[in-house]
Design an enzyme around this catalytic site. Structure first.
Site, PDB file in Angstrom:
ATOM      1  N   HIS A  63       7.932  10.556  -9.325  1.00 39.45           N
ATOM      2  CA  HIS A  63       8.561   9.950 -10.511  1.00 39.45           C
ATOM      3  C   HIS A  63       9.715  10.849 -10.935  1.00 39.45           C
ATOM      4  CE1 HIS A  63       5.353   6.983 -11.534  1.00 39.45           C
ATOM      5  NE2 HIS A  63       4.668   7.786 -10.772  1.00 39.45           N
ATOM      6  N   GLU A  88      -1.212  11.816 -18.235  1.00 43.01           N
ATOM      7  CA  GLU A  88      -0.382  13.016 -18.345  1.00 43.01           C
ATOM      8  C   GLU A  88      -0.513  13.645 -19.737  1.00 43.01           C
ATOM      9  OE1 GLU A  88       3.668  12.487 -16.245  1.00 43.01           O
ATOM     10  OE2 GLU A  88       2.956  10.460 -16.638  1.00 43.01           O
ATOM     11  N   ALA A 115       2.361   0.899  -8.418  1.00 39.87           N
ATOM     12  CA  ALA A 115       1.499   0.961  -7.246  1.00 39.87           C
ATOM     13  C   ALA A 115       0.095   0.552  -7.683  1.00 39.87           C
ATOM     14  CB  ALA A 115       1.491   2.370  -6.683  1.00 39.87           C
ATOM     15  N   ASN A 236      -3.083   0.628  -1.056  1.00 36.94           N
ATOM     16  CA  ASN A 236      -4.350   1.024  -0.425  1.00 36.94           C
ATOM     17  C   ASN A 236      -5.408   0.002  -0.795  1.00 36.94           C
ATOM     18  OD1 ASN A 236      -3.942   2.398  -3.160  1.00 36.94           O
ATOM     19  ND2 ASN A 236      -6.157   2.470  -2.893  1.00 36.94           N
TER      20      ASN A 236
HETATM   21  N1  HPA Z   1      -6.735   3.232  -7.881  1.00 37.49           N
HETATM   22  C1  HPA Z   1      -6.072   3.508  -9.019  1.00 37.49           C
HETATM   23  N2  HPA Z   1      -4.746   3.580  -9.081  1.00 37.49           N
HETATM   24  C2  HPA Z   1      -4.058   3.368  -7.958  1.00 37.49           C
HETATM   25  C3  HPA Z   1      -4.688   3.075  -6.737  1.00 37.49           C
HETATM   26  C4  HPA Z   1      -6.110   3.009  -6.696  1.00 37.49           C
HETATM   27  O1  HPA Z   1      -6.742   2.747  -5.653  1.00 37.49           O
HETATM   28  N3  HPA Z   1      -3.713   2.918  -5.803  1.00 37.49           N
HETATM   29  C5  HPA Z   1      -2.528   3.089  -6.454  1.00 37.49           C
HETATM   30  N4  HPA Z   1      -2.730   3.371  -7.742  1.00 37.49           N
END
Ligand code: HPA
Length: 271
Positions: A63, A88, A115, A236
């Site tokens: 970031h 944070e 994400a 993921n």
């Molecule tokens: N969990 C929580 N926050 C996230 C994840 C996750 O698997 N992947 C990206 N941010």
């Protein structure tokens, strides 16, 4: 406290407005590993967060911490390259402050990216998910504390957290760009620890993807009456029985960013 926040906001807006011309149409918040959209901005004016009076400072890797103002797809945009997470240690008003700056610059809508881990079995790393709704499990809310009626009402309606018109626009954009756009509900957790297997089992019953950001920004934006488009880069699949690292999240987010940028550019043309 209300007076102090108003004054801080005035200071920040004066600092920025003294260095740009005109107003902003749309705000954009870029999540982990998604910062490269700023390379496409014409005549960018870059404000490192630390130079803007009272702006919080970024602490998370991936970031960078800049507010970039310029033109993108024919629209005036203010892009937050890097965001502020509750994990944070920011206060509620600290998390809401940048959104109020975007609105103060003139933005009537905000595109919020992040994400997220895919909970639904058809969501794979590399997918983009338009967010249709959220479940807030953060136990936190940026509107806690005295309410300033100049910003919005004490009790904020959330029956349409994500704007249906913007959602239709991004669906169109995905068709035009040939992107297989997924849609679903974002579950927000406080973090910074990732989910336990038991938490994942629970969350799969209430939502489609999980992450540690975006919802405080959505709430602050809706309080101000801004329209919100939410887009998650699936980095993921937390139900897989293996360990997860922030590095992996960043790499996969970069893999998503090309598709996400195409969609954002198309959406900007349409707003
Ligand atoms: N969990 C929580 N926050 C996230 C994840 C996750 O698997 N992947 C990206 N941010």
């Amino acid at each position: 406290m209300i007076e102090q926040v108003r004054q801080n906001l005035k200071d920040a807006l004066r600092y920025i407005n003294d260095r740009i011309t005109g107003t902003v149409d749309v705000g954009i918040i870029l999540g982990s590993g998604l910062g490269s959209l700023v390379d496409a901005v014409e005549n960018p004016k870059v404000f490192p967060y630390k130079e803007i009076p009272h702006f919080p400072k970024s602490t998370t890797e991936g970031h960078p911490g800049n507010l970039v103002i310029g033109k993108l797809a024919g629209k005036r945009v203010a892009i937050m390259q890097g965001r502020f997470h509750y994990y944070e240690g920011y206060t509620s008003s600290g998390v809401a402050f940048p959104i109020r700056v975007l609105k103060g610059l003139g933005a009537h809508a905000v595109i919020i990216t992040c994400a997220a881990g895919g909970l639904r079995t058809d969501l794979k790393a590399g997918d983009i998910m338009a967010i249709t709704d959220y479940v807030n499990l953060m136990g936190a809310n940026p509107l806690i504390g005295p309410n300033d009626e100049q910003f919005g009402p004490r009790f904020v309606d959330m029956s349409e957290a994500f704007d249906k018109g913007l959602l239709a626009t991004v669906e169109d954009a995905a068709r035009q760009e040939g992107v297989d756009l997924k849609e679903g509900v974002y579950v927000a957790v406080l973090g910074p620890s990732y989910e336990t297997p038991a938490e994942i089992t629970f969350m799969r019953t209430i939502g489609d993807a999980v992450g540690m950001s975006m919802v405080p920004e959505v709430i602050a934006a809706r309080h101000l009456g801004m329209k919100v488009l939410g887009m998650a880069a699936i980095t993921n699949t937390p139900q897989a029985e293996r360990k997860l690292s922030h590095e992996e999240v960043l790499i996969e987010a970069q893999r998503c960013s090309e598709k996400l940028i195409k969609l954002i550019l198309r959406v900007l043309e349409g707003v």
